[in-house]
Design a protein around this motif. Structure first.
Motif, short mmCIF file in Angstrom:
data_model
loop_
_atom_site.label_atom_id
_atom_site.label_comp_id
_atom_site.label_asym_id
_atom_site.label_seq_id
_atom_site.Cartn_x
_atom_site.Cartn_y
_atom_site.Cartn_z
N ALA A 197 -5.55 -3.87 -3.68
CA ALA A 197 -5.48 -2.65 -2.40
C ALA A 197 -4.01 -2.73 -1.80
N VAL A 231 0.90 -1.30 -0.09
CA VAL A 231 0.03 -0.12 0.10
C VAL A 231 0.87 1.14 0.06
N GLY A 250 2.11 3.35 -5.08
CA GLY A 250 1.70 4.18 -6.36
C GLY A 250 0.81 3.16 -7.12
N LYS A 251 0.55 2.16 -6.89
CA LYS A 251 -0.17 1.41 -8.10
C LYS A 251 -1.20 2.14 -8.60
N PHE A 276 -2.58 12.72 -12.53
CA PHE A 276 -1.93 12.44 -11.19
C PHE A 276 -2.45 13.31 -10.23
N VAL A 277 -2.86 12.79 -8.93
CA VAL A 277 -3.26 13.61 -7.71
C VAL A 277 -2.46 13.10 -6.74
N GLN A 291 -4.00 10.54 -3.62
CA GLN A 291 -4.76 9.37 -4.23
C GLN A 291 -5.39 8.73 -3.07
N GLU A 292 -6.77 8.41 -3.05
CA GLU A 292 -7.45 7.67 -2.00
C GLU A 292 -7.05 6.17 -2.10
N LEU A 320 11.57 11.16 -6.72
CA LEU A 320 12.13 11.56 -5.18
C LEU A 320 13.45 11.07 -5.14
N SER A 351 -1.99 5.21 -8.54
CA SER A 351 -1.49 6.38 -9.27
C SER A 351 -0.75 5.92 -10.70
P1 GDP Z 1 -1.25 2.56 -3.81
O1 GDP Z 1 -1.61 2.20 -2.30
O2 GDP Z 1 -0.18 1.54 -4.21
O3 GDP Z 1 -2.35 2.41 -4.69
O4 GDP Z 1 -0.69 3.99 -3.80
P2 GDP Z 1 -1.39 5.21 -4.34
O5 GDP Z 1 -1.38 5.52 -5.75
O6 GDP Z 1 -2.57 5.48 -3.73
O7 GDP Z 1 -0.18 6.44 -3.94
C1 GDP Z 1 0.29 6.66 -2.71
C2 GDP Z 1 0.77 8.03 -2.59
O8 GDP Z 1 1.90 8.19 -3.30
C3 GDP Z 1 -0.33 9.33 -3.09
O9 GDP Z 1 -0.14 10.16 -2.14
C4 GDP Z 1 0.25 9.64 -4.29
O10 GDP Z 1 0.09 10.72 -4.74
C5 GDP Z 1 1.77 9.27 -4.03
N1 GDP Z 1 2.58 8.79 -5.32
C6 GDP Z 1 2.15 7.78 -6.32
N2 GDP Z 1 3.00 7.78 -7.36
C7 GDP Z 1 3.96 8.83 -7.01
C8 GDP Z 1 5.24 9.13 -7.69
O11 GDP Z 1 5.56 8.83 -8.72
N3 GDP Z 1 5.75 10.12 -7.23
C9 GDP Z 1 5.41 10.77 -6.25
N4 GDP Z 1 6.30 11.82 -5.65
N5 GDP Z 1 4.26 10.38 -5.38
C10 GDP Z 1 3.69 9.57 -5.96
#
Ligand code: GDP
Ligand code: MG
Length: 170
Positions: A63, A15, A18-19, A31-32, A35-36, A123, A21
């Motif tokens: 998830a 979790v 960034g999946k 891109f947000v 992301q929820e 990053l 995203s």
């Molecule tokens: P998931 O739980 O794997 O689906 O992750 P999310 O897509 O929900 O991303 C988790 C957090 O990391 C969010 O606040 C995103 O905005 C941030 N995030 C995702 N991808 C990137 C990235 O490539 N760069 C940066 N800086 N933040 C990211």
């Protein structure tokens, strides 16, 4: 002729790596920052053209939370491709990614194409996983590897395109 192939693709990984995203970037070009969290899994589709073929990805964005682990086989079984995602600023997420690879090697379909995505490549200052470690691991385990950034879009279309290319060869 224009041949259309459906390809089930699953994203696995901790979790917060960034999946969702990556999927949002690939499917909608967006891109947000906030992301929820994904509950259970979410479904998306997107097509990629490779030469005279169209690969239609049926994407399962899982998830990543441990409490949904028992559901994962539903998504990776029979998948044409799996993208295992870690956050390159988080060493523990790389360890978790290796666990997913092991699970797929043991329980998944032998012909699932596996890609390793080291996400959040923007990053750079916060890097915890070196390119060399990830590349070596990927090579030893038959995955292909790219560092990606859902934020800047670096290598996002590329990783899906590379999978699509490999799918046209099978
Ligand atoms: P998931 O739980 O794997 O689906 O992750 P999310 O897509 O929900 O991303 C988790 C957090 O990391 C969010 O606040 C995103 O905005 C941030 N995030 C995702 N991808 C990137 C990235 O490539 N760069 C940066 N800086 N933040 C990211
Ligand atoms: Mg998610």
């Amino acid at each position: 002729g224009n041949k259309i192939r459906n390809a089930k693709l699953v994203l696995l990984g901790d979790v917060g790596t960034g999946k969702s995203s990556l999927v949002l970037r690939f499917v909608k070009g967006q891109f947000v920052e906030f992301q929820e969290s994904t509950i259970g899994a979410a479904f998306f589709s997107q097509t990629v053209a490779v030469n005279d073929e169209t690969i239609k990805f049926e994407i399962w964005d899982t998830a990543g939370q441990e409490r949904y682990h028992s559901l994962a086989p539903m998504y990776y079984r029979g998948a044409a491709a799996a993208v295992i995602v870690y956050d390159m600023t988080n060493a523990a997420s790389f360890t978790r990614a290796k666990k997913w690879v092991q699970e797929l090697q043991a329980q998944g379909s032998p012909n699932t194409i596996m890609a390793l995505a080291g996400n959040k490549a923007d990053l750079v200052e916060a890097r915890q996983v070196s390119v060399e470690d990830a590349q070596t691991y990927a090579q030893e385990n038959g995955l292909f590897f790219m560092e990606t950034s859902a934020k800047t879009a670096i290598n996002v279309n590329d990783i899906f395109y590379e999978i699509a290319k490999r799918l046209t060869r099978v």
